[in-house]
Structures are given as structure tokens and as C-alpha cells.
Enzyme design. Structure first.
Site, mmCIF file in Angstrom:
data_model
loop_
_atom_site.group_PDB
_atom_site.id
_atom_site.type_symbol
_atom_site.label_atom_id
_atom_site.label_comp_id
_atom_site.label_asym_id
_atom_site.label_seq_id
_atom_site.Cartn_x
_atom_site.Cartn_y
_atom_site.Cartn_z
ATOM 1 N N GLY A 57 0.803 -1.265 0.012
ATOM 2 C CA GLY A 57 0.012 0.030 0.029
ATOM 3 C C GLY A 57 0.811 1.059 0.263
ATOM 4 N N TYR A 109 -11.810 -1.542 17.770
ATOM 5 C CA TYR A 109 -11.618 -1.646 16.298
ATOM 6 C C TYR A 109 -13.307 -1.574 15.704
ATOM 7 C CZ TYR A 109 -10.770 -2.454 11.447
ATOM 8 O OH TYR A 109 -10.478 -2.520 10.125
ATOM 9 N N ASP A 115 -5.985 8.603 11.033
ATOM 10 C CA ASP A 115 -7.211 8.172 10.882
ATOM 11 C C ASP A 115 -8.231 8.349 11.973
ATOM 12 O OD1 ASP A 115 -9.084 8.159 8.771
ATOM 13 O OD2 ASP A 115 -8.404 6.055 8.345
ATOM 14 N N HIS A 150 -8.438 9.906 6.871
ATOM 15 C CA HIS A 150 -8.607 9.341 5.831
ATOM 16 C C HIS A 150 -9.831 9.103 5.117
ATOM 17 C CE1 HIS A 150 -4.099 8.245 4.985
ATOM 18 N NE2 HIS A 150 -4.284 8.319 6.512
ATOM 19 N N ARG A 194 -12.519 -2.834 -1.035
ATOM 20 C CA ARG A 194 -12.845 -3.606 0.060
ATOM 21 C C ARG A 194 -14.269 -3.852 0.140
ATOM 22 N NH1 ARG A 194 -13.191 -1.507 4.259
ATOM 23 N NH2 ARG A 194 -13.071 0.556 3.836
ATOM 24 N N LYS A 243 -19.173 1.337 -0.568
ATOM 25 C CA LYS A 243 -18.401 1.108 -1.732
ATOM 26 C C LYS A 243 -19.669 0.935 -3.148
ATOM 27 C CE LYS A 243 -14.173 1.102 -0.004
ATOM 28 N NZ LYS A 243 -13.392 2.500 -0.211
ATOM 29 N N ASP A 269 -16.804 8.056 -0.088
ATOM 30 C CA ASP A 269 -15.550 7.503 0.183
ATOM 31 C C ASP A 269 -14.579 8.774 0.205
ATOM 32 O OD1 ASP A 269 -13.537 5.743 0.047
ATOM 33 O OD2 ASP A 269 -13.873 4.821 -1.953
ATOM 34 N N LEU A 329 -8.278 5.336 -3.723
ATOM 35 C CA LEU A 329 -7.031 4.930 -4.386
ATOM 36 C C LEU A 329 -7.182 4.221 -5.706
ATOM 37 C CD1 LEU A 329 -5.003 4.188 -1.100
ATOM 38 C CD2 LEU A 329 -4.897 6.531 -2.635
ATOM 39 N N ALA A 382 -9.107 4.624 -8.030
ATOM 40 C CA ALA A 382 -9.201 5.481 -9.420
ATOM 41 C C ALA A 382 -8.158 6.046 -9.728
ATOM 42 C CB ALA A 382 -9.947 6.778 -8.697
ATOM 43 N N ASP A 398 -19.741 37.510 33.742
ATOM 44 C CA ASP A 398 -20.242 36.509 32.943
ATOM 45 C C ASP A 398 -18.766 35.513 32.443
ATOM 46 O OD1 ASP A 398 -23.285 36.485 32.312
ATOM 47 O OD2 ASP A 398 -22.176 38.650 32.341
#
Ligand code: ADQ
Length: 752
Positions: A53, A112, A166, A190, A299, A304, A398, A402, A404, A521
Site C-alpha cells: 500500500g 476496532y 485516521d 482518511h 474492500r 462502496k 469515499d 485510491l 481511481a 459572565d
């Protein structure tokens, strides 16, 4: 002559070395949820498998050059002995260190799959109905972020460059900031940052924003995401920002738009120089001879738009029967997040849909959809991209996408068509693609048809400029820009030290004559939506009464409010000096009523000119109102929708500057107010007056929270006072209190 459009002009090496140089002065620490290697079982043993990657490829040389390291979860199940785990990680390292974040046993999955992937992920991709939230998942998210914080703290000397990646780690910048003011902390998101309307639905939204604000640099893929972030700050936390920065906690936080790139050679290079890829390509060409190939690589994720794509190809083949046996869609979908119900359901749905379509339309020589529910190697991927006439990239939402960019990198002759969703961040940079709304399946079908028929000249005219851009704005350039921005940011401004209560108490106890001035205040009482709701608490009244009953004390409360309000709320406290309308109006204990500060007799004719202007703004902004004081006019917009209110306030300020040019009145932008008052009426004058009256005090203290208190601080500083600013903005005060609740403690301590 080489032009900037020449991809060779910014070779990866140049960008790499610039970033390396930047990082050499500081150690670089990269933090992401996953490490770029995964610990996996091989027979009886564990091994470290590198994941390919762009990010790992880009960071590698910089990390090596800076003696840096990468912190993340290595994907083990917690059964491995830590020393053994580190040894295996080390064996898989590429010349820099991997450090495993130690998540609490049993918490890794909850961290996760919980708040990160079932709350943030769906909402940020505009799927609020898929959002799940539980208190337990939030706790796991917090504890996961703290575990990463501990991992960073263990290896950082407090002066490092820390680059956090991220949405799993949005609380980490602030956790780290609490431990160090000197590290430079950058955060890159991301995924999309959603519109403030959608972001406002996020449970724990305030904590998430405050978590991010620990960073010195926050960067997004697109300008739109950055704007959404700014709007959310305003809406949720009431924080105003500039287009590229904001002031918070005595720091300047930089905001950037940096769409990530790919390492073009990593995939594209395989086309010409990878024997394995050449062999695959040859086989594929043979196999699909005479057919047009469409490639989709995702993925397996509901964002997607894979089912939409399947429905679209069925529609195309049903309405255009002439395309049968002429086109093939190769859908590569690597399973992900399989512990989450929505992902399991998607997997079953696709199995069924693809089976149905192929069952219905296939012939003995032809299958319309080739569905690979697996990861494919980089060599195979390069061959598939190179083969494909069309890349069908239609996510419903998305961050960037990547695929594209990878497709463009694998088309050296530019003979291909990119069909791209306008809801992929990449669309902002790839305007030559055929952009589609993926929710309009008819329109996507027509666009695919157009792509199938497009001649080579148009294909090239569209794809080549994109390919050049992808080559130029590669992931090395991206990382380089991020690190340069990070290096340049994070110079902490001189920030006043936190108030030391013990020292203050000692000075208080020593003195036989004291002057204490408090703003009202935001200092003695919290800011409220409606200015009429800020009554003093019983505790505050008791404390003020006891302070004023000490004959050694001269105590004053000074405010921008009307004298009338002060009378009602504090007028009954004996021996308390009161200042209203920024100190222009004064009440002296033992004397009846109020008087203006000596010699102050302002001309108020401007009021008649300004009143109708403010009324016009009240009409435009429901919920806003005018407060009329003896010497000033105030437009309050706290209850107006945050963005609209702030926009109108800026317009009003510009208008007032003009209208008041030949008067001595000036507009002032306070917290959700625009106030017009005589420029010489300020709390500094009040402080001077009180110092004169108070005689020779050995101890003086002034506390306030907003811009109007700065004149008071300046005057009191000259008199050697303790001046205390409540909050995070820049101030003349010598000391700082993070939150006004500290004042209650302070008053209680004085009285012990
Ligand atoms: P992702 O959601 O993972 O990333 P994407 O940008 O498409 O989405 O990256 C996927 C990567 O995985 C690509 O490099 C692709 O080639 C690879 N890949 C996907 N399926 C594969 C398969 N079956 N076999 C092999 N490789 C496969 C998040 C955000 C994105 C953002 C990236 C980077 O969701 O919007 O672009 O981060 O910031």
C-alpha cells in the site's frame, strides 16, 4: 524543456529526500490503528506479513532516514509473549522500528469494531441509520486511544514529530497534548468529514472535536471536508476559525487540504518491468479476447456501492441485449470487518445477487460478472487494471479512493475510461473522469454505455492529464507536504503559566490590604444562552459576602452588563463595589445608586443611527435580540444557528465600522454578541479608579475571561497584580485558569 506537467520533474526521490531532511531534525513517529505488517499464523509459528500500500511505501524511506518508528496494532490475538512478538515484528521490519500498541486484553476487537467502525465510520459516510452506539463501545474507544497514547509516550522524548492517522485515533492528539506542549502533532483523516448537519448526530461529538484539537495540524483529502470540519467546530463547540487555521488553547492549529496519492511506480512499474504481471496480462488478454472489460476493486464495504453496481450491470444487459457476451465486469472485493453484522449481510447479499445475475444471463462461453471475493496480489491487480477498458469506481461515499488513481497509473497509453462517483474525494482532483451520481443507477448505466463507446482519442484526452497528475501528486509529495506543514506549525505561543493556587493563597494571607476585581459572565457564573439566566448561585453570594466582610478587602465585580442587572443580583451585598457597562457606571458601597466614572460624559447620538440597523439584523436572524444599555447597544446572536449567526455578525461588524467612522463609538465582537460602545469606556478605566480608591494595597487580583477584560489586565499588571485569564485564548494576563470552575475553589480557599 521539461514542464511542470512532466511527471519526471518531481521524482519520488526528490520528494522523499525533502521529507527526510525535514524529519532528520526530529524523530518521526507514525501512529495508525494497524501496523504496515500483520502478525499471522504460518503452521505452528507466527510470522510478520508486510501489507502493501502507498502509505507504507511512502513512509518507509522517511522513517528509515529519521530513525523513526511506526506504532500500531499488529493484528495478533494477545496470546503472544511481548518479547517474542517484538522479535517477530523486528524480523519483518524494513529498516525502521515497529512498536506494538498494547491494547487491553479483550479490548482490541471492541476498540476496532465498536465506536470506530459502527459509529464514526457509518456516520462520516452519511449512513446514520447504520450507526450503532453503546456506552461500552465508547469506553473501549477511549481506552484504545489511551493505550496508543501510552505507547507513544514510552518512545517519545516530547520533541518529536508525531503523525497520527485516521478516525480510530481522534482522541489521541489531545491525550498527547496533555503530556507535551513541544511535540509537533499532526493528524490526517482518511475518510470524509461529513457536513456539520450530519456530524451533529455523532454521540460524543464534543469529545471527538476536542480530541482532534490537540493537534498542531489537521489535514483532510478535500476542501469540502475542511469546510465541514470548520462548520462543525462552530456549531458544536462555538469555535470560530479561519480558512486555514484557528486559535485554541493558546496555540495556532493549522488546517490543510492534502489529498493522498499513490506510489505510481509500485503498481505502474509492474506493467513494463514485472515478468509475473506481463504473464498474467498475456493470459487475461487471451481469455477475454474480443470483450470489453470493466474492473471494480473494493474492500467489501457498504460504502462502496457494490450492490448498486450489480443492479446497474443487470439493467444494462437487460436493456441492451447486444452487449451480452461483449462485456465482462471483474469485481474484486476483499472481505473486511467481518465481525460486524452489516458486513456479513452485505457479503450474503452479494453472493446472492451475483449468483442470480450470472445464473440468469450467462452462456456456456460467457459469464457477465467475474466475482473474486478475495484479495489479489499487486502483480495481478496491475494486470487487471492494465487490461480493463473501464474502471468502474462508484462508491456511495469515499474519503478519496485510491483505486481511481491506481487505474490511471496502470494505463501508460491512456487508453481507458475512469467512471468515478462524484461522492469519492478523488472526484475533486479528477474532473476529466466521467463523474456520476451512484444513487442514480440509470444515469450510471448510460455513462457506462458512453464509456464503452468512447473512441481512443477522447479516452486519452481524458485519462492522460489525470495520469500526469497522479504521477506528480504522488504519495511521496503528499507525505512531504504534510511533514513540511507539520514542521512549520506547532510553535507554541508564549502561554501564561497555570495559576498556582498555593502561591496566590500565600500572597493573599500575607497582605493586610487587598484589591480583588472579578468579571461576571464566564468568570463568576457560566455563560448561558440567555443573558437573563445567569443569576449568581447561593454559594457565590455567600462567598462574595464573606470576602467583602473582611475589612482588609476591597472587592469589585465589573461587567459589560446593565447596572440594573447588577443591582438585582449583587446589589444587596454589603461593601461590594460594582462596575456596569464595562466599568463606565459605578456603584460605590455606602453611596446610593450609580454614577458614571468621573469626567466621563459620552455623546450618545450614534445610538439613534445604529438602533434601526440592529433591528434589521434581528429581523433577519430569528432568535437574536437587541439589548439596550445606557451607554451601549448590543446585538445578541447566541440562539441563532451558529454558522448563520457568525456570518451575519461579520457582515454587521463591517457595516458598523463604516457607520461609526466619525464617532467615538466602536463595534466590538464578543462571545456571540456584537456590541457598540464608546471606545474609551473600558474595564481598564474602572481598574484605575478602584486602585486609586483602594489606597496602597499589598495584594491585587483581577480575573476575567473575555476580550473586554484585557484592558483591566493591562492596567493591573502595571500595579504588580495577579492577573488571571480564564480559558484558552491569547491574553495579557500573567496566569491562566483552564476552566471557570477553578474560581469557586479559589474563593473557597481564600475564605478558609
Ligand atoms: P479504503 O476504504 O480501504 O481506504 P481505497 O482508497 O479504495 O479504500 O483503498 C483500497 C486499497 O486496497 C487500494 O490500494 C486497493 O488497490 C486495495 N484493494 C482493495 N481491494 C483489493 C483486493 N481485492 N485485492 C487487492 N487489493 C485491494 C481509506 C478510505 C479511502 C482513502 C484511503 C486512503 O476509505 O477513501 O482513499 O483510506 O486515504
Amino acid at each position: 524543456m521539461a514542464t511542470f506537467a512532466d511527471p519526471k520533474i518531481v521524482p519520488a526521490e526528490t520528494a522523499r529526500s525533502a521529507a527526510r531532511e525535514a524529519a532528520q531534525q526530529h524523530k518521526l513517529i507514525v501512529v495508525s490503528n494497524r501496523l504496515p505488517v500483520t502478525l499471522a499464523h504460518e503452521g505452528e509459528n507466527w510470522i510478520a506479513k508486510p501489507s502493501s500500500g502507498g502509505l507504507a511505501t511512502a513512509m518507509g524511506p522517511i522513517l528509515k532516514g529519521s530513525g523513526g518508528l511506526w506504532i500500531g496494532w499488529p493484528g495478533d490475538d494477545g496470546t503472544l509473549d511481548p518479547a517474542e512478538r517484538d522479535r517477530i515484528l523486528h524480523s519483518g521490519s524494513e529498516g525502521y522500528r515497529y512498536v506494538a500498541a498494547e491494547l487491553e486484553p479483550g479490548k482490541a476487537q471492541a476498540f476496532y469494531e465498536g465506536y470506530a467502525n459502527q459509529t464514526v465510520w457509518p456516520l462520516f459516510h452519511y449512513f446514520p441509520t447504520r450507526m450503532n452506539f453503546t456506552v461500552e463501545s465508547w469506553d473501549a474507544y477511549k481506552s484504545g486511544n489511551h493505550a496508543f497514547c501510552r505507547a507513544v509516550s514510552r518512545v517519545s522524548n516530547g520533541e518529536d514529530l508525531i503523525w497520527i492517522h485516521d478516525y480510530h485515533l481522534m482522541l489521541l492528539p489531545d491525550c498527547l497534548r496533555e503530556q507535551t506542549r513541544n511535540a509537533k502533532i499532526g493528524f490526517f483523516l482518511h475518510i470524509p468529514f461529513p457536513s456539520s448537519e450530519v456530524f451533529a448526530m455523532l454521540p460524543k461529538r464534543e469529545a471527538v472535536l476536542k480530541g482532534l484539537l490537540g493537534a498542531d495540524l489537521i489535514a483532510f483529502h478535500t476542501h469540502l471536508y475542511l469546510q465541514h470540519f470548520r462548520a462543525s467546530l462552530l456549531r458544536v463547540l462555538g469555535i470560530e476559525s479561519q480558512i486555514d487555521s484557528l486559535e485554541y488553547d493558546g496555540r495556532t492549529i493549522h488546517l490543510e487540504v492534502l489529498p493522498i496519492g499513490i506510489a505510481p511506480e509500485e503498481l505502474g512499474g509492474l506493467i513494463d518491468h514485472g515478468p509475473e504481471t506481463a504473464k498474467y496480462l498475456q493470459e487475461l488478454r487471451q481469455r477475454y479476447k474480443g470483450q470489453q472489460i470493466m474492473i471494480a476493486v473494493d474492500r467489501l464495504d457498504y460504502t462502496k456501492g457494490i450492490p448498486n453496481r450489480m443492479r446497474t450491470i443487470r439493467r444494462l444487459l437487460t436493456q441492451h441485449t447486444e452487449l451480452r457476451e461483449k462485456i465482462v465486469l471483474i469485481q474484486v472485493a476483499v472481505p473486511s470487518r467481518e465481525g460486524i453484522g452489516d458486513y456479513q449481510a452485505l457479503r450474503s447479499e452479494l453472493n446472492e445477487t451475483v449468483g442470480e445475475i450470472n445464473g440468469e444471463l450467462a452462456t456456456p462461453h460467457w459469464t457477465p460478472i467475474v466475482y473474486l471475493r478475495q484479495g489479489v496480489s499487486r502483480q495481478e491487480l496491475a494486470a487487471l487494471y492494465s487490461l480493463a477498458d473501464i474502471a468502474w469506481v462508484t462508491p456511495l461515499r469515499d474519503g478519496l479512493n485510491l483505486v481511481a488513481k491506481e487505474y490511471c497509473a496502470c494505463k501508460p497509453d491512456g487508453n481507458g475510461v475512469l467512471v468515478l462517483s462524484e461522492f469519492a474525494g478523488a472526484a475533486a482532483e479528477m474532473g476529466e473522469a466521467l463523474l456520476v451520481n451512484p444513487y442514480n443507477e440509470d444515469n450510471v448505466a448510460e455513462t457506462i454505455l458512453r464509456a464503452l463507446k468512447m473512441d481512443t482519442a477522447e479516452r486519452q484526452a481524458r485519462l492522460i492529464p489525470m495520469r500526469e497528475r497522479v504521477t506528480r501528486n504522488n504519495v511521496f509529495v503528499w507525505a512531504n507536504r504534510f511533514l513540511e506543514k507539520l514542521m512549520a506549525s506547532g510553535q507554541p505561543r508564549e502561554v501564561a503559566p497555570a495559576l498556582n493556587f498555593t502561591e496566590l493563597q500565600k500572597a493573599y494571607d500575607r497582605a493586610t490590604r487587598r484589591i480583588l476585581i472579578f468579571d461576571y459572565d464566564g468568570t463568576l457564573v457560566p455563560i448561558a444562552d440567555d443573558p437573563t439566566w445567569t443569576r449568581p448561585s447561593d454559594e457565590l453570594l455567600r462567598n462574595l459576602s464573606r470576602l467583602t466582610s473582611d475589612p482588609a478587602n476591597v472587592v469589585a465585580v465589573v461587567t459589560g452588563r446593565r447596572a440594573r442587572d447588577m443591582d438585582v443580583w449583587l446589589g444587596h451585598i454589603n461593601n461590594l463595589y460594582l462596575g456596569a457597562e464595562h466599568g463606565l457606571m459605578v456603584h460605590t458601597p455606602g453611596e446610593p445608586g450609580w454614577h458614571t466614572l468621573k469626567g466621563m460624559n459620552p455623546d450618545l447620538q450614534w445610538k439613534d443611527k445604529i438602533r434601526p440597523v440592529l433591528q434589521h439584523f434581528v429581523d433577519r436572524a430569528p432568535g437574536s435580540f437587541i439589548e439596550e444599555k445606557q451607554f451601549s447597544l448590543v446585538w445578541h446572536y447566541r440562539r441563532v444557528e451558529a454558522e448563520f449567526g457568525s456570518w451575519l455578525a461579520r457582515e454587521l461588524l463591517a457595516l458598523l465600522e463604516n457607520l461609526l467612522a466619525d464617532t467615538d463609538a466602536r463595534p466590538l465582537h464578543g462571545k456571540k454578541i456584537v456590541e457598540v460602545k464608546s471606545s474609551w469606556a473600558n474595564k481598564g478605566q474602572f481598574a484605575s479608579w478602584l486602585l486609586d480608591r483602594g489606597g496602597r494595597a499589598e495584594f491585587a487580583l483581577g480575573i476575567g475571561d473575555d476580550a473586554t477584560d484585557e484592558d483591566m489586565f493591562a492596567r493591573l499588571n502595571e500595579a504588580g497584580a495577579f492577573t488571571v485569564h480564564v480559558g484558552h485564548s491569547q491574553s495579557n494576563a500573567h496566569f491562566r485558569l483552564h476552566h471557570r470552575v477553578g474560581i469557586d475553589k479559589l474563593l473557597a480557599d481564600f475564605l478558609q
